[in-house]
Design a protein around this motif. Sequence first.
Motif, PDB file in Angstrom:
ATOM      1  N   PHE A  27       3.299 -20.825  -7.207  1.00 15.90           N
ATOM      2  CA  PHE A  27       2.788 -21.070  -8.245  1.00 15.90           C
ATOM      3  C   PHE A  27       0.787 -21.192  -8.434  1.00 15.90           C
ATOM      4  N   PHE A  28       0.393 -20.281  -9.278  1.00 20.26           N
ATOM      5  CA  PHE A  28      -0.941 -20.383  -9.561  1.00 20.26           C
ATOM      6  C   PHE A  28      -1.179 -20.845 -10.911  1.00 20.26           C
ATOM      7  N   ASP A  29      -2.383 -21.624 -11.082  1.00 18.88           N
ATOM      8  CA  ASP A  29      -2.932 -21.831 -12.651  1.00 18.88           C
ATOM      9  C   ASP A  29      -3.113 -20.499 -13.176  1.00 18.88           C
ATOM     10  N   ALA A  30      -3.258 -20.750 -14.373  1.00 14.84           N
ATOM     11  CA  ALA A  30      -3.603 -19.551 -15.230  1.00 14.84           C
ATOM     12  C   ALA A  30      -5.041 -18.802 -14.933  1.00 14.84           C
ATOM     13  N   GLU A  31      -6.015 -19.816 -14.581  1.00 14.33           N
ATOM     14  CA  GLU A  31      -7.253 -19.654 -14.389  1.00 14.33           C
ATOM     15  C   GLU A  31      -7.252 -18.666 -12.775  1.00 14.33           C
ATOM     16  N   ASP A  32      -6.319 -19.121 -12.091  1.00 15.46           N
ATOM     17  CA  ASP A  32      -6.316 -18.509 -10.803  1.00 15.46           C
ATOM     18  C   ASP A  32      -5.837 -17.120 -10.906  1.00 15.46           C
ATOM     19  N   PHE A  33      -4.667 -16.945 -11.726  1.00 20.41           N
ATOM     20  CA  PHE A  33      -4.473 -15.574 -11.995  1.00 20.41           C
ATOM     21  C   PHE A  33      -5.435 -14.531 -12.736  1.00 20.41           C
ATOM     22  N   GLU A  34      -6.377 -15.269 -13.564  1.00 19.90           N
ATOM     23  CA  GLU A  34      -7.699 -14.509 -13.986  1.00 19.90           C
ATOM     24  C   GLU A  34      -8.463 -14.056 -13.025  1.00 19.90           C
ATOM     25  N   GLU A  35      -8.664 -14.991 -11.852  1.00 16.83           N
ATOM     26  CA  GLU A  35      -9.619 -14.431 -10.843  1.00 16.83           C
ATOM     27  C   GLU A  35      -9.181 -13.532 -10.207  1.00 16.83           C
ATOM     28  N   ILE A  36      -7.901 -13.513  -9.731  1.00 15.88           N
ATOM     29  CA  ILE A  36      -7.050 -12.771  -8.763  1.00 15.88           C
ATOM     30  C   ILE A  36      -7.263 -11.411  -9.608  1.00 15.88           C
ATOM     31  N   ILE A  37      -6.800 -11.303 -10.977  1.00 16.27           N
ATOM     32  CA  ILE A  37      -6.750 -10.024 -11.789  1.00 16.27           C
ATOM     33  C   ILE A  37      -8.379  -9.476 -11.828  1.00 16.27           C
ATOM     34  N   HIS A  38      -9.276 -10.205 -12.129  1.00 22.54           N
ATOM     35  CA  HIS A  38     -10.612  -9.670 -12.145  1.00 22.54           C
ATOM     36  C   HIS A  38     -10.964  -9.036 -10.803  1.00 22.54           C
ATOM     37  N   HIS A  39     -10.465  -9.737  -9.717  1.00 21.71           N
ATOM     38  CA  HIS A  39     -10.723  -9.258  -8.550  1.00 21.71           C
ATOM     39  C   HIS A  39     -10.336  -7.731  -8.316  1.00 21.71           C
ATOM     40  N   HIS A  60       2.887 -17.981 -17.070  1.00 23.00           N
ATOM     41  CA  HIS A  60       2.134 -18.651 -18.132  1.00 23.00           C
ATOM     42  C   HIS A  60       2.249 -17.630 -19.340  1.00 23.00           C
ATOM     43  N   PRO A  61       3.340 -17.426 -19.874  1.00 24.17           N
ATOM     44  CA  PRO A  61       3.719 -16.761 -20.984  1.00 24.17           C
ATOM     45  C   PRO A  61       2.995 -16.817 -22.056  1.00 24.17           C
ATOM     46  N   ASN A  62       2.316 -17.944 -22.453  1.00 24.59           N
ATOM     47  CA  ASN A  62       1.434 -18.221 -23.437  1.00 24.59           C
ATOM     48  C   ASN A  62      -0.011 -17.978 -23.227  1.00 24.59           C
ATOM     49  N   MET A  64      -3.574 -16.643 -23.394  1.00 23.20           N
ATOM     50  CA  MET A  64      -4.070 -15.616 -24.144  1.00 23.20           C
ATOM     51  C   MET A  64      -4.773 -14.894 -23.096  1.00 23.20           C
ATOM     52  N   GLU A  65      -5.598 -15.434 -22.126  1.00 26.34           N
ATOM     53  CA  GLU A  65      -6.504 -14.609 -21.408  1.00 26.34           C
ATOM     54  C   GLU A  65      -5.683 -13.539 -20.378  1.00 26.34           C
ATOM     55  N   LEU A  66      -4.476 -13.883 -19.898  1.00 22.44           N
ATOM     56  CA  LEU A  66      -3.749 -12.885 -19.305  1.00 22.44           C
ATOM     57  C   LEU A  66      -3.238 -11.757 -20.091  1.00 22.44           C
ATOM     58  N   LYS A  67      -2.938 -12.141 -21.474  1.00 18.19           N
ATOM     59  CA  LYS A  67      -2.510 -11.213 -22.272  1.00 18.19           C
ATOM     60  C   LYS A  67      -3.616 -10.277 -22.570  1.00 18.19           C
ATOM     61  N   LEU A  68      -4.816 -10.840 -22.730  1.00 18.82           N
ATOM     62  CA  LEU A  68      -5.908 -10.046 -23.102  1.00 18.82           C
ATOM     63  C   LEU A  68      -6.357  -9.129 -21.723  1.00 18.82           C
ATOM     64  N   LEU A  69      -5.945  -9.615 -20.624  1.00 17.69           N
ATOM     65  CA  LEU A  69      -6.249  -8.668 -19.482  1.00 17.69           C
ATOM     66  C   LEU A  69      -5.120  -7.549 -19.380  1.00 17.69           C
ATOM     67  N   ARG A  70      -4.066  -7.827 -19.799  1.00 18.55           N
ATOM     68  CA  ARG A  70      -2.935  -6.753 -19.958  1.00 18.55           C
ATOM     69  C   ARG A  70      -3.539  -5.703 -20.945  1.00 18.55           C
ATOM     70  N   VAL A  71      -3.894  -6.078 -22.150  1.00 19.81           N
ATOM     71  CA  VAL A  71      -4.528  -5.300 -23.131  1.00 19.81           C
ATOM     72  C   VAL A  71      -5.710  -4.403 -22.291  1.00 19.81           C
ATOM     73  N   GLU A  72      -6.434  -5.018 -21.634  1.00 21.37           N
ATOM     74  CA  GLU A  72      -7.550  -4.171 -20.825  1.00 21.37           C
ATOM     75  C   GLU A  72      -6.961  -3.158 -20.119  1.00 21.37           C
ATOM     76  N   ASP A  88      -2.298  -7.443 -32.030  1.00 26.87           N
ATOM     77  CA  ASP A  88      -1.727  -7.866 -33.199  1.00 26.87           C
ATOM     78  C   ASP A  88      -0.804  -9.280 -32.765  1.00 26.87           C
ATOM     79  N   GLU A  89      -0.131  -9.319 -31.751  1.00 36.05           N
ATOM     80  CA  GLU A  89       0.554 -10.501 -31.334  1.00 36.05           C
ATOM     81  C   GLU A  89      -0.157 -11.463 -31.100  1.00 36.05           C
ATOM     82  N   ILE A  90      -1.530 -11.314 -30.285  1.00 34.82           N
ATOM     83  CA  ILE A  90      -2.450 -12.180 -30.039  1.00 34.82           C
ATOM     84  C   ILE A  90      -2.952 -12.934 -31.172  1.00 34.82           C
TER      85      ILE A  90
END
Length: 466
Positions: A27-39, A60-62, A64-72, A88-90
Amino acid sequence: MALESNEYPDKSIHKFESMLKTDDVYFFDAEDFEEIIHHYLNNGKISLGKKAIQIGLEQHPNSMELKLLRVEVLAFEDKFEAAETLLDEIQTINVANEEIYIQRANIRSKQDKHQEAVNLLLEALHITEHSFDIHSLLGMEYLFMDNYEQAKLSFMRCVEIDDQDYSSLYNVVYCFEFLEDFDGCIYYLNDYLDRNPYCEVAWHQLGKMYLAKNLYLEALTAFDFAVISDDSFIGAYFEKGKVLEKLGRYNEAIENYESTISMDDPTSYAFLRLGKCHEKLGNFDLAKYYYYHTVHEDPLLDKGWLAITDFHFGQKNYVKALHYINKAINIDGENPKYWKKAAKIYFAMNNFDEADFAYKQAVELGNYELLTWKNWAEVLSKIGDYNSAIQVLIQGLEFYPDNSELTYKLAGLHLKNNDLGEAKIILSKAMKIDIGKLRQFEKEFPEFIEVDWVKALVSKIKKTTK
């Protein structure tokens, strides 16, 4: 927006990669995932970034930051429809998120809809306090639209927010340069330097602006301050050397070029400038030494081959000059400058057939300079092929229709070819273009000056031009 990967600790990344290898679920915090994805995204590891987004959204299905990274990532892969649907969903959940507008703008930009991208970025500006990135993106969109005035203002805003953002500072200068507003740029940089007196980048750019206006002493002072601000700034030493060359201070220029060599691996450009300076000082052995090093360092640098060829040509050593220009042609036979230089050497050696061939090659490769047409016609005239010389001049006049030199020469060649009717028309035209160049015609074709109809035509044209 993706951040620099070096801002992240390695711990989360190692843990994530360990999970992938073992098929364990951590399990990772959403912030941890953001760091991993950015890397991963910042290091071009898109597939790993997508894997991290997938697992992150499962945990973390809700977010916003992870969804925006998916958009990117979707936008990066040109999956614009899927990206827009997710945005549109976001947006139904969080209307006031500037990243939504930024990502929509990114999609419009990739679709070459730059004005729509600008409009979206302007909307983003209204809902955020962190405007630096948006102004930077606006600047780039305006550049895509060739709107250099607005781009300049956007990058200026970036510099106002962060006066250490040299990338935006360079872009401001680029816009001033494109607009040819050198005075405006000089004023802007001086104002910037009042606030940042030890910024070597600004001093360097200021020097280049002064150099563009041929204000050599002011440029030299600016480059001096760039070196004072950072005594390892190689670019400032180069530019300072160029100014000193223009001022005829060749020994000082040599010192600056040598400084660049002592600080970093020598470049072909540094060797070339050193050769030029030593040649000016009459240090011919040193000039040759540096010219040889120039072409050794970069065999594709045409200025190097032309310099060493010109050196031997200036010494009237035509055999050596020909040797080096032929070496250049063997490396890059598509370079019209080489063929033009070869033609000049062949002409000096009275090898007119080869000179004719070389000029033909130069023109076929796109060299349409005035001297090329003039000299090529002269070569053909020496051979006695007046018909071909006339055709060359006719071609040249298509590029320079009102050039008196080509027109006088064409009239003279028609005379030599016994085309009297055509010669009268063209000579009359030449004198109407520039009667002052008649002396050139008299010098080149003295056998026709005393011909009665030529004398009468000269007299008539002189009367009408008074």
